[in-house]
Design an enzyme around this catalytic site. Sequence first.
Site, PDB file in Angstrom:
ATOM      1  CD  GLU A   1      45.746  32.868  39.134  1.00  0.00           C
ATOM      2  OE1 GLU A   1      46.291  33.106  38.156  1.00  0.00           O
ATOM      3  OE2 GLU A   1      46.242  32.531  40.364  1.00  0.00           O
TER       4      GLU A   1
ATOM      5  NE  ARG B   1      46.290  40.510  27.313  1.00  0.00           N
ATOM      6  CZ  ARG B   1      46.026  39.699  28.344  1.00  0.00           C
ATOM      7  NH1 ARG B   1      46.332  38.389  28.328  1.00  0.00           N
ATOM      8  NH2 ARG B   1      45.497  40.033  29.506  1.00  0.00           N
TER       9      ARG B   1
ATOM     10  CE  LYS C   1      42.812  37.852  36.273  1.00  0.00           C
ATOM     11  NZ  LYS C   1      42.267  36.235  36.521  1.00  0.00           N
TER      12      LYS C   1
HETATM   13  P1  ATP Z   1      45.073  39.358  33.562  1.00  0.00           P
HETATM   14  O1  ATP Z   1      46.220  39.520  32.735  1.00  0.00           O
HETATM   15  O2  ATP Z   1      44.148  40.316  33.542  1.00  0.00           O
HETATM   16  O3  ATP Z   1      45.450  39.010  35.015  1.00  0.00           O
HETATM   17  P2  ATP Z   1      44.643  36.773  32.680  1.00  0.00           P
HETATM   18  O4  ATP Z   1      44.751  36.202  31.560  1.00  0.00           O
HETATM   19  O5  ATP Z   1      45.934  36.338  33.992  1.00  0.00           O
HETATM   20  O6  ATP Z   1      44.201  38.140  32.671  1.00  0.00           O
HETATM   21  P3  ATP Z   1      42.985  34.634  33.533  1.00  0.00           P
HETATM   22  O7  ATP Z   1      42.140  34.727  34.682  1.00  0.00           O
HETATM   23  O8  ATP Z   1      44.282  33.561  33.543  1.00  0.00           O
HETATM   24  O9  ATP Z   1      43.316  36.177  33.605  1.00  0.00           O
HETATM   25  O10 ATP Z   1      42.142  34.558  32.122  1.00  0.00           O
HETATM   26  C1  ATP Z   1      40.898  33.799  31.963  1.00  0.00           C
HETATM   27  C2  ATP Z   1      40.975  33.631  30.517  1.00  0.00           C
HETATM   28  O11 ATP Z   1      40.678  34.878  29.907  1.00  0.00           O
HETATM   29  C3  ATP Z   1      42.323  33.123  29.878  1.00  0.00           C
HETATM   30  O12 ATP Z   1      42.013  32.205  28.810  1.00  0.00           O
HETATM   31  C4  ATP Z   1      42.918  34.541  29.255  1.00  0.00           C
HETATM   32  O13 ATP Z   1      43.445  34.012  27.957  1.00  0.00           O
HETATM   33  C5  ATP Z   1      41.475  35.206  28.999  1.00  0.00           C
HETATM   34  N1  ATP Z   1      41.765  36.742  28.885  1.00  0.00           N
HETATM   35  C6  ATP Z   1      42.334  37.446  29.577  1.00  0.00           C
HETATM   36  N2  ATP Z   1      42.365  38.897  29.484  1.00  0.00           N
HETATM   37  C7  ATP Z   1      42.035  38.584  27.841  1.00  0.00           C
HETATM   38  C8  ATP Z   1      41.931  39.780  27.300  1.00  0.00           C
HETATM   39  N3  ATP Z   1      42.461  41.004  27.449  1.00  0.00           N
HETATM   40  N4  ATP Z   1      41.521  39.409  26.003  1.00  0.00           N
HETATM   41  C9  ATP Z   1      41.012  38.321  25.837  1.00  0.00           C
HETATM   42  N5  ATP Z   1      41.200  37.384  26.669  1.00  0.00           N
HETATM   43  C10 ATP Z   1      41.509  37.460  27.757  1.00  0.00           C
HETATM   44 MG    MG Z   2      46.516  34.366  33.916  1.00  0.00          MG
END
Ligand code: ATP
Ligand code: MG
Length: 598
Positions: A74, A300, A310
Amino acid sequence: MINVVNDSNSLQGAAALSSSQRTVESVDQQTGQQTDLNNVQQQDGPGLDFIRAIISEDLASQKHTQIVTRFPPEPNGYLHLGHVKSICLNFGVAEEFQGLCNLRLDDTNPTAEKQDYVDNILQDVRWLGFQWNGEVRYASAYFQQLYDWAIQLIQQGDAYVDLQSPEQIRLNRGNFKEPGVDSPQRNQTPAENLVLFEHMQSGQLQAGTAVLRAKIDMASPNIHLRDPVLYRIMNVPHHQTGEHWKIYPMYDYAHPLSDAIEGITHSLCTLEFEDHRAFYDWVIDKVKPVGTPRQIEFSRLNVDYTLTSKRKLKKLVDQGLVSGWDDPRMPTIAGMRRRGFTPEGLRDFCQRVGVSKSDGVVDVGLLEFCIRQSLENSAPRGMAVLRPLKVTLTNLPEAMTLHHARHPNIDLGERDIPLTQEIYIDRQDFEEVPPKGFKRLIPGGEVRLRHAYVMRCDEVLKNDSGDIVELKCSVDLDTLGKNPEGRKVKGVIHWVSAEKGIPAEVRIYERLFSTMNPEAEPETASGDSETEAWLANLNPDSLQILSAVVEPALAAAVAGDRFQFEREGYFIADAVDHQSERPVFNRILDLRDSFKPG
Ligand code: ATP
Ligand code: MG
């Protein structure tokens, strides 16, 4: 959590474990199988992680002839170390199985999203060394199709417009003990729902007064199936679609359908989406798009001393606690790039960490180890004095130029090192009253100047306040490239010509947080979650700026060049501030490996 006592002498296995409390990520909780970390890229045999095993099976059974994955960030912030794992996994398996990987911006929430984030995401993925299949995709490009499908769901009796307030909807959802309460609108006819849905999109209904909900089961034990929201009204323009839409689809509705539109076969996401999978499958089952993607969850990436949220990283940027998203202390890809971490090192790290369903915390030492490994054979060496102390070589007959290899790998070429009567050494390499075991310079003692002569300290000059300002030394002119006669000189120190050396700013970075879990509330926390108590975990000494002097060959660096400063660490010419007339180097890492692989 599974604790693994690692008794193999596999470098990687040992590397992933900092203590017996740590979890080797590649232990599949479901099968109990421990992946051989050497072989996580392998396509068959015992080294296969559970995702690669599923893909192998799907190809063998011809369920799919080609796999398609996607990385779906996102654009509401910069990518961080956690995303690196997801990128390496999605692009990695696609590459290994001759499949495709799409890059999709999951841009369904325009309030938090920006074009700047989009641009940086593309740059970061490319920098890591991956190329997506075809054009960049946007969930927003599917808004019309998603809207048409929402109408289909209404017509099928599978969705309705709810006019309750957000607060009422929340209260009526029930909880783990209590079933939910039906909305008064739940049994409206499709015709009524179509009119209301149209009013949502045309702007006749205000934000917060109506949502479109799936009609599933208000008593489901899975809260995500209690008539989840599909669309909400948001009167904000979108960075891709402009003013057209007044309603925006929810992530859980948009995601499975975007996957289907793109022909995604394996939709890999993190474990927190496990409970959402039933709804993912419901959407595919009711809409019946052409594709039938399958969601698979993995754990994760969590790394100690490292923040991977983020929202919290944005807080650091917004509050000015770091210089920006690309501050070299930030675990963002932009920050790690500016810090000098290498894409090879990051990819190696992800491979060693592996993929599993068990949550664990990886030792940041493993990351640092991988980065050092990637630099060891490629970063040319040079001398930089970080805390200069002037030394006069009283008997050096004349200035001279020494020639030395840039690296033990002689293919990296040679450099000229000027030696002049005045040089600098590091203050820490001289002690008037040496502690026990001190092998460097002391009054009357000898030390070798790296790549040059053996030197003796004859005199220590001090200013009025008693600070040492200069040393007078003499060199043994018979020691260039050979040992002195009749005595052993143990210490070797680095140095730079005072006359020819170039002043440089050197930024020494330490970990941004001083606690292993940066998100943990410190014990003194007020308990009020609004206060962001975790900010107290920041390391106040994470940046130190030094006025150094570097050998001329280093000043010729261009931004982004990486070096090993002898005895000091790995450094990179800063991408933003470095100029050859005013060099600025960031310390990537010191040379000390806290990590002792097997
Ligand atoms: P954050 O919690 O930091 O906002 P998010 O999961 O909301 O991260 P996205 O932009 O939705 O951020 O993530 C894009 C992809 O990266 C998703 O498929 C998510 O599952 C993966 N992702 C995010 N953080 C991790 C992590 N710590 N380890 C592995 N994959 C991750
Ligand atoms: Mg997300």
